[in-house]
Design a protein around this motif. Structure first.
Motif, mmCIF file in Angstrom:
data_model
loop_
_atom_site.group_PDB
_atom_site.id
_atom_site.type_symbol
_atom_site.label_atom_id
_atom_site.label_comp_id
_atom_site.label_asym_id
_atom_site.label_seq_id
_atom_site.Cartn_x
_atom_site.Cartn_y
_atom_site.Cartn_z
ATOM 1 N N UNK A 171 60.795 -92.927 6.251
ATOM 2 C CA UNK A 171 60.725 -91.659 5.521
ATOM 3 C C UNK A 171 61.841 -91.640 4.494
ATOM 4 N N UNK A 172 61.485 -91.281 3.250
ATOM 5 C CA UNK A 172 62.508 -91.260 2.212
ATOM 6 C C UNK A 172 63.309 -89.967 2.271
ATOM 7 N N UNK A 173 64.285 -89.810 1.372
ATOM 8 C CA UNK A 173 65.203 -88.682 1.427
ATOM 9 C C UNK A 173 64.523 -87.370 0.992
ATOM 10 N N UNK A 174 63.303 -87.505 0.483
ATOM 11 C CA UNK A 174 62.519 -86.303 0.158
ATOM 12 C C UNK A 174 61.555 -85.910 1.279
ATOM 13 N N UNK A 175 61.565 -86.658 2.394
ATOM 14 C CA UNK A 175 60.702 -86.367 3.538
ATOM 15 C C UNK A 175 59.343 -86.993 3.425
ATOM 16 N N UNK A 176 59.157 -87.903 2.511
ATOM 17 C CA UNK A 176 57.860 -88.537 2.297
ATOM 18 C C UNK A 176 57.821 -89.871 3.037
ATOM 19 N N UNK A 177 56.694 -90.161 3.715
ATOM 20 C CA UNK A 177 56.516 -91.420 4.426
ATOM 21 C C UNK A 177 56.269 -92.540 3.410
ATOM 22 N N UNK A 195 75.425 -92.826 7.013
ATOM 23 C CA UNK A 195 76.081 -91.808 6.183
ATOM 24 C C UNK A 195 77.461 -91.438 6.694
ATOM 25 N N UNK A 196 77.768 -91.652 7.962
ATOM 26 C CA UNK A 196 79.065 -91.319 8.528
ATOM 27 C C UNK A 196 80.059 -92.482 8.437
ATOM 28 N N UNK A 197 79.698 -93.473 7.703
ATOM 29 C CA UNK A 197 80.607 -94.628 7.528
ATOM 30 C C UNK A 197 81.831 -94.180 6.746
ATOM 31 N N UNK A 198 83.037 -94.454 7.231
ATOM 32 C CA UNK A 198 84.233 -93.919 6.576
ATOM 33 C C UNK A 198 84.581 -94.586 5.251
ATOM 34 N N UNK A 199 84.396 -95.907 5.121
ATOM 35 C CA UNK A 199 84.883 -96.571 3.903
ATOM 36 C C UNK A 199 83.971 -97.671 3.380
ATOM 37 N N UNK A 200 83.465 -98.521 4.239
ATOM 38 C CA UNK A 200 82.733 -99.701 3.770
ATOM 39 C C UNK A 200 81.439 -99.308 3.066
ATOM 40 N N UNK A 235 71.410 -89.466 10.998
ATOM 41 C CA UNK A 235 70.999 -89.475 9.584
ATOM 42 C C UNK A 235 69.589 -88.885 9.468
ATOM 43 N N UNK A 236 69.551 -87.609 9.351
ATOM 44 C CA UNK A 236 68.283 -86.912 9.115
ATOM 45 C C UNK A 236 67.915 -87.011 7.637
ATOM 46 N N UNK A 237 66.741 -86.480 7.323
ATOM 47 C CA UNK A 237 66.295 -86.512 5.930
ATOM 48 C C UNK A 237 67.250 -85.725 5.050
ATOM 49 N N UNK A 238 67.662 -84.544 5.496
ATOM 50 C CA UNK A 238 68.585 -83.735 4.724
ATOM 51 C C UNK A 238 69.941 -84.424 4.556
ATOM 52 N N UNK A 239 70.412 -85.052 5.648
ATOM 53 C CA UNK A 239 71.701 -85.757 5.578
ATOM 54 C C UNK A 239 71.634 -86.916 4.593
ATOM 55 N N UNK A 240 70.558 -87.643 4.619
ATOM 56 C CA UNK A 240 70.409 -88.790 3.723
ATOM 57 C C UNK A 240 70.281 -88.314 2.275
ATOM 58 N N UNK A 241 69.539 -87.203 2.062
ATOM 59 C CA UNK A 241 69.369 -86.707 0.693
ATOM 60 C C UNK A 241 70.709 -86.314 0.079
ATOM 61 N N UNK A 242 71.517 -85.609 0.810
ATOM 62 C CA UNK A 242 72.817 -85.208 0.294
ATOM 63 C C UNK A 242 73.735 -86.410 0.085
ATOM 64 N N UNK A 245 72.788 -88.630 -3.219
ATOM 65 C CA UNK A 245 73.072 -87.967 -4.496
ATOM 66 C C UNK A 245 74.477 -88.263 -5.007
ATOM 67 N N UNK A 246 75.368 -88.619 -4.107
ATOM 68 C CA UNK A 246 76.761 -88.852 -4.485
ATOM 69 C C UNK A 246 76.973 -90.189 -5.201
ATOM 70 N N UNK A 247 75.999 -91.054 -5.222
ATOM 71 C CA UNK A 247 76.208 -92.400 -5.759
ATOM 72 C C UNK A 247 75.382 -92.674 -7.025
ATOM 73 N N UNK A 248 74.080 -92.457 -6.971
ATOM 74 C CA UNK A 248 73.266 -92.789 -8.132
ATOM 75 C C UNK A 248 71.968 -91.967 -8.072
ATOM 76 N N UNK A 249 71.500 -91.490 -9.238
ATOM 77 C CA UNK A 249 70.272 -90.667 -9.209
ATOM 78 C C UNK A 249 69.023 -91.441 -8.833
ATOM 79 N N UNK A 250 69.030 -92.767 -9.027
ATOM 80 C CA UNK A 250 67.855 -93.568 -8.693
ATOM 81 C C UNK A 250 67.927 -94.185 -7.299
#
Length: 328
Positions: A171-177, A195-200, A235-242, A245-250
Motif C-alpha cells: 500500500x502506498x502512502x496515499x492508501x492505494x494498493x 520511519x523511526x530510524x534515528x539517523x541512517x 509505519x502506518x499509511x499516515x506515518x509513511x505519508x508524513x 514529504x520531508x525528503x522529496x515530492x516524488x
C-alpha cells in the motif's frame, strides 16, 4: 869443537847484524818514520860485542813488518773514510742544491691527497639525498594509488543476473494498493527502511533525493525513488505519508502487512530484525542498500552506504546508458 861452533855462531851474528843494519838504513825496504819506531836504534845492540844479535834482528823485522802493515791499513782506512766523507759531502751538497730547487720552484712532485676528499663527500651526500627523495616520492605515489583505488567505484564483469527483485503487494502512502507492475516502464530506485530510524535512514533518503535531482539535471532521465518500510507495526499509511514529504515530492512510500513486507524483503534479499525492544520503542536493524531497477523491474545494480550523492547520480546515469546501448 867448541871453537868451531863459536866461530859459526859468530859469523852468523855478524851476517845478521850487517843485514839488519842495511835494512834499517835502506829507506825502500819497510821504512818507517824516525819517530814511529817502537824502540831506539841501539836497542838490539849486544853490550859485549856492540853488535845486533840474530834474534833481535829477526824480531825487529817482524815488528817492522807489522807496524808497516798497520800503518798501511790505517792509511787505507783514512783514505776510505776521506772518500766517504767527500762523497757524503758532495751528496749533501747535491741534496742541498736539490732541496733548494724543490723549495725554490714548483718543480717538485705534488703530494697526493687523502682517500676522502671534499668532492667525494659532496657526491656521497647528493646520492643519499637523491635516494631519500626518490623513496619518499614513490611512497607517496603508492599511498595515493591505494587511496584512489579504494575510493573509485570499480565495475566488475557481471555473469548472469542476480536473483534480486520480484512481485509484491503493498500500500502506498496515499492508501492505494500497488504491485510491482505499477512501476513497470520506469527506472526505479528502491530503499528499505523505517520511519523511526534515528539517523541512517534520513541520511540515505536525503542522498537519494539529491541524486534524483542531479540525474534529471545531467541527463534528463526520470528515476522514481521508492521507500519500503520494514516496520509495518508502527509505519502506518499516515506515518509513511508524513515521512516521505520531508525528503522529496516524488518519493513514494510503501507499507503493508507484516507478511507482505516479509515477502518483499525476501524477494530483494533484504535483512531486517527488531533490536532493543522496550515496549513500543525499539529499533530495526536492516540492510542499507539501494537497488536500481530497470523499466521491466529487473535488477541492474545496487549502491551501498559509502557512495555519496554525486557518485550515486553518476553511477545511475552510466548504468542507464549502458542498458540502452545493450538494448539497441
Amino acid at each position: 869443537m867448541s871453537s868451531a861452533i863459536y866461530r859459526s855462531l859468530r859469523l852468523r851474528s855478524i851476517y845478521s847484524s850487517i843485514t839488519a843494519q842495511w835494512r834499517l838504513n835502506n829507506p825502500s825496504f819497510h821504512s818507517l818514520p824516525e819517530n814511529s819506531r817502537p824502540f831506539p836504534s841501539d836497542f838490539c845492540i849486544d853490550d859485549r860485542y856492540r853488535k845486533s844479535p840474530a834474534f833481535a834482528a829477526i824480531n825487529f823485522r817482524f815488528l817492522c813488518t807489522t807496524a808497516t802493515g798497520n800503518a798501511t791499513n790505517q792509511s787505507n782506512t783514512n783514505a776510505t773514510a776521506t772518500g766517504t766523507s767527500a762523497s757524503g759531502s758532495s751528496q749533501g751538497n747535491s741534496g742541498n742544491s736539490n732541496d733548494g730547487k724543490s723549495s725554490g720552484g714548483p718543480q717538485g712532485k705534488p703530494v697526493r691527497g687523502g682517500p676522502v676528499s671534499w668532492m667525494s663527500f659532496f657526491l656521497l651526500f647528493c646520492t643519499g639525498a637523491g635516494l631519500v627523495y626518490y623513496y619518499d616520492r614513490e611512497k607517496k605515489r603508492h599511498i595515493e594509488g591505494i587511496d584512489s583505488a579504494s575510493n573509485a567505484v570499480k565495475q566488475g564483469p557481471s555473469v548472469g543476473k542476480a536473483a534480486i527483485g520480484g512481485p509484491f503487494n503493498l500500500i502506498d502512502h496515499n492508501g492505494k494498493a500497488v504491485t510491482d507492475n505499477n512501476f513497470v516502464g520506469k527506472w526505479n530506485m528502491i530503499y528499505f527502511g523505517f520511519t523511526h530510524c534515528p539517523d541512517i535512514c534520513p541520511d540515505e533518503l536525503q542522498k537519494l533525493a539529491a541524486a534524483i535531482d542531479r540525474i534529471k539535471e545531467k541527463s534528463g532521465m526520470e528515476v522514481v525513488p521508492v521507500f519500503i518500510s520494514v516496520d509495518p507495526e508502527r509505519d502506518t499509511v499516515e506515518q509513511v505519508r508524513e515521512y516521505v514529504k520531508e525528503f522529496h515530492p516524488k518519493l513514494i512510500g510503501l507499507t503493508g502487512s507484516p507478511d507482505e513486507i516479509k515477502k518483499a524483503a525476501r524477494a530483494y534479499r533484504v535483512y531486517y530484525m527488531k533490536t532493543e525492544e522496550e515496549g513500543s520503542d525499539y529499533l530495526v536493524d536492516h540492510s542499507i542498500v539501494m537497488y536500481l531497477m530497470d523499466p521491466n523491474m529487473q535488477f541492474v545494480k545496487f549502491f551501498g552506504k559509502n557512495v555519496d550523492a554525486d557518485s550515486l547520480a553518476d553511477g545511475v546515469i552510466q548504468e542507464i546508458k549502458q542498458h540502452k546501448m545493450v538494448k539497441a
